[in-house]
Design an enzyme around this catalytic site. Structure first.
Site: not given
Ligand code: BGC
Length: 811
Positions: A733
């Site tokens: 993530d």
């Molecule tokens: C989120 C993800 C997301 C990523 C990119 C993170 O903070 O948990 O689900 O895809 O950011 O935006």
């Protein structure tokens, strides 16, 4: 006080810094608009199939040309989606509830009342400040109603609609307060005066989470109909209008249990801690708890949802052949409206050795549109893997195995867990081992979990201790290290791979350690200059050297509700609503159409679907996710992945695996038994991986049993690849926590991650929220040392990344 200061500081930092993640839903976009105008109809259909009609005393569908007075400002400022990356799509085609009703040919609205709310919505008092990340409003301030406004409205019609709106999101948990899980004083006042004045009142809930509905008991006789309309994306208004008018017959079913009170949810005692949450309820999540222990605490059961017609679901055939079970069911429309029905197949397992939930969903299907008097046959094929339980403590002779416990398996068909008919039984004479997997991600300390005993058939809640296992991880990793492929001095180009002159493995031999390192991390930032503005980051050919060899950059973008770019995109209904359709075919078609939009915008990986379990109704990202049930989550996610990947682009299911709350989302530890892991939290991902072959998968921010998911060898290698046969790439993530390996203390951060088989750090950068393009050097600092990172491990990552790159160029 400390907490207050921290929150205030956080608020100020977010407010005055240029947050790269700031929510811009509905914000303006630049450049060409590649949306397919025909997509709207499909989004509207999916949205309306996901709306759940909880109550109807016959008022719905509305008579033709019925005039309604609509109360509640969210009818004008509809909450189309939840907050954060799972909702942030730039769209200029959102249609509010009031506008949707206005556009309907058969419903008339009280325009004078609509003007009162429209004026409030644009007034200073009604201002909505939703620009600051993580501080978005959970509710919008309600307009003050006077008795005379309501009485005057009654002169237009005898029917009122009251709309209650709520939103939560990423980094924005719902809370147990008025305006969060509970209604506001102003909303109660609105309900009081409207139900006193009007004879017929329809309530619409516009929320991504399940909120408190205990108040419906108080107004019971006054509520003519109650609809859970979720957050329906840009076509929210029209889809509700179609349900109210009867143009579409409702067929949505709850994918979560709605309990009478928050405290009735068993997870409520262990939810929301910043640091650690023990999953005491174990496998008894959602209806598995209520149907086993607390039937009387349910307001609306899992699978509940009304239609304007009636269906008779009758078992037609039940056959056991070579351990597989075939079940066919006849679904007959015995009412007056054409409609669709969700058919659920449940099993009640014998609790011979292991405690079992009273009922478990096994599979589901949605019928086509069935005309009155007509019927459709639905068939299910079940194998023994779908009936196993996981023995994590050795109550059977097969510890750490999936087992088929002896006894009678009773199958039920129906809709909700409470509305079923017996379809047949299957008897297992001996407890057998179906698959031994060993202990994985073991507890670090013993925990207590929920269980029961039965005395003369009387069920008693008990608890049991689950002990920790001896750690074997280090040896398992060392025993399975990938072999080094000897490096060569060849000057290969990636084109040679595409032309099938050499294999990816050959090509990798020509990469330097520095190039291998570059392939293991993203380019460094969101909005990467390598892709279209607004993307979430890039990996693959991120450096000049790699690009010179012909390796393309892989562009990622969010997310579950549609494309999050600085371009106009289509905003889909929220995940829960899509799951409430119980319609795999429709979801696949919807995401296939979204796939075309992805193609037009040059994105390679869409960071979707979000598929964590709704462990608790307050979960901030529940709106993005599908259900409290892993079978629903897994099957709906598979449909989404299949649809998205139709044109060769990649989906990216997330967040593997225990990301069930937003509080402390990138630091808390989910502490759970291996049984709960296997049967609940991993199950949906397992189904999705095995059924739909995603090419990318995102691990969660947080920890499971003390190990960050982005360093977890057990998750990314043992379970995902060795057991499930996953062949795609694993990415983190967005940014990860720095940490040292317990097993190999000389290894930290990126070396620890790559050893854990988590391939790519996204979006890159040295530290959390760091946007620099350089690496932090931690991957290669132990290269060449005893038990340090090996060439084989770095090559393993590079090969997986290059497979995605090859796929891109092949498209
Ligand atoms: C989120 C993800 C997301 C990523 C990119 C993170 O903070 O948990 O689900 O895809 O950011 O935006």
């Amino acid at each position: 006080m400390d907490k207050f200061i921290r929150r205030t500081l956080e608020y100020l930092v977010h407010k005055f810094s240029r947050n790269p993640l700031a929510q811009t839903v509905g914000g303006t976009a630049e450049g060409e608009d590649n949306r397919d105008p025909n997509f709207k109809e499909l989004m509207c259909q999916a949205g309306s199939e996901g709306i759940v009609l909880l109550e109807n005393n016959g008022i719905l569908p509305l008579e033709e040309n019925k005039c309604v007075s609509v109360f509640g400002r969210v009818a004008h400022n509809y909450m189309y989606c939840g907050y954060g990356s799972g909702g942030d799509v730039r769209t200029n085609t959102c249609t509010s509830l009031i506008e949707g009703l206005r556009q309907s040919n058969t419903i008339k609205i009280n325009e004078e009342l609509a003007k009162f709310y429209a004026d409030f919505a644009t007034s200073k008092k009604g201002y909505i400040d939703d620009q600051v990340w993580g501080h978005w409003p959970r509710y919008y301030k309600e307009a003050k109603l006077t008795k005379s406004i309501v009485e005057h409205a009654k002169e237009f019609s005898d029917t009122a609609i009251v709309v209650i709106g709520r939103a939560a999101g990423e980094d924005r948990e719902n809370i147990l307060k008025a305006g969060g899980f509970y209604l506001l004083k102003e909303e109660f006042e609105m309900l009081d005066v409207v139900t006193k004045t009007f004879d017929k009142v329809i309530i619409i809930i516009n929320a991504g989470n399940v909120i408190d509905l205990s108040w419906t008991e108080k107004y019971k006789d006054k509520i003519s109909a109650l609809l859970y309309a979720w957050q329906g994306g840009e076509q929210s208004g029209p889809q509700i209008a179609k349900i109210l008018s009867g143009e579409i017959n409702p067929s949505g079913k709850l994918t979560d249990t709605i309990a009478k009170n928050y405290k009735d949810y068993i997870s409520s005692k262990n939810f929301g801690d910043q640091d650690a949450n023990i999953y005491f309820e174990d496998i008894f999540v959602g209806y598995r708890y209520f149907e086993t222990f607390a039937k009387d605490k349910v307001l609306y059961p899992f699978g509940h949802g009304l239609s304007y017609t009636n269906f008779e679901i009758t078992p037609a055939n039940f056959e056991i052949k070579n351990g597989n079970i075939s079940i066919t069911v006849t679904v007959k429309n015995t009412g007056k409206f054409a409609g669709k029905e969700a058919v659920c197949l449940y099993v009640s397992k014998p609790d011979s050795e292991l405690p079992q939930s009273a009922i478990d969903l096994v599979d589901f299907e949605k019928t086509d549109l069935i005309n009155p008097g007509e019927e459709q046959i639905i068939a299910f094929e079940i194998n023994e893997n779908q009936l196993t339980s996981f023995d994590d403590v050795g109550k059977t002779p097969f510890k750490n195995s999936f087992v088929l416990c002896k006894g009678t398996y009773e199958f039920y068909i129906g809709t909700s867990v409470r509305k079923t008919t017996k379809a047949g039984v299957f008897t297992q004479h001996e407890t057998t081992q179906v698959k031994h997997v060993g202990s994985t991600l073991p507890l670090q300390n013993e925990i207590t979990r929920l269980s029961y005993t039965k005395n003369n058939g009387v069920m008693q809640e008990t608890t049991e201790i689950v002990k920790t296992e001896l750690a074997t991880l280090k040896q398992r990793i060392l025993d399975n290290l990938p072999k080094d492929i000897p490096q060569t001095q060849n000057n290969y180009t990636f084109k040679q791979v595409l032309d099938n002159e050499i294999t990816i493995e050959d090509f990798v031999t020509s990469l330097s350690i520095e190039e291998l390192e570059d392939l293991s991390r993203g380019e460094g930032m969101m909005h990467s200059p390598l892709g279209m503005d607004g993307n979430a980051g890039a990996y693959g050919g991120i450096s000049k050297k790699l690009q010179d060899k012909g390796i393309p950059a892989i562009i990622t973008a969010d997310g579950p509700a549609g494309l999050r770019l600085k371009r106009y995109g289509s905003l889909l209904p929220c995940g829960t609503q899509l799951a409430c359709t119980f319609n795999k075919k429709l979801i696949q078609e919807l995401f296939e159409t979204l796939g075309k939009e992805i193609a037009a915008y040059g994105v390679d990986v869409i960071l979707s679907p979000g598929m964590n379990i709704h462990r608790n109704p307050l979960g901030g990202r529940n709106f993005e996710y599908y259900s409290e049930d892993p079978i629903v989550s897994g099957k709906i996610a598979s449909a989404a992945v299949k649809g998205l990947q139709t044109y060769g682009f990649s989906a990216c299911p997330k967040h593997f695996a225990f990301n069930n709350q937003e509080t402390g989302r990138n630091r808390n530890d989910s502490i759970l038994s291996e049984r709960a892991m296997r049967e609940i939290y991993l199950k949906g991902f397992e189904i999705c991986v095995k059924e739909s072959n995603p090419k990318n998968l995102m691990v969660a921010y947080n920890k499971g049993n003390g190990v960050w998911c982005h360093y977890s060898y057990d998750l990314a290698q043992k379970i995902l690849r060795d057991e499930w046969g996953y062949e795609g790439l694993v990415i983190t993530d967005w940014w990860m926590q720095s940490s040292k390996s317990q097993e190999f203390p000389q290894m930290k951060n990126n070396a620890y991650r790559v050893r854990g088989s988590v391939d790519v750090l996204m979006p890159g950068g040295k530290h959390f929220f760091d946007h620099s393009k350089e690496s932090d050097g931690t991957l290669i600092e132990t290269y060449g040392q005893n038990e340090g990172i090996t060439l084989g491990e770095m090559q393993r990552t590079a090969i997986r990344v290059l497979k995605v790159c090859k796929d891109k160029l092949r498209k």
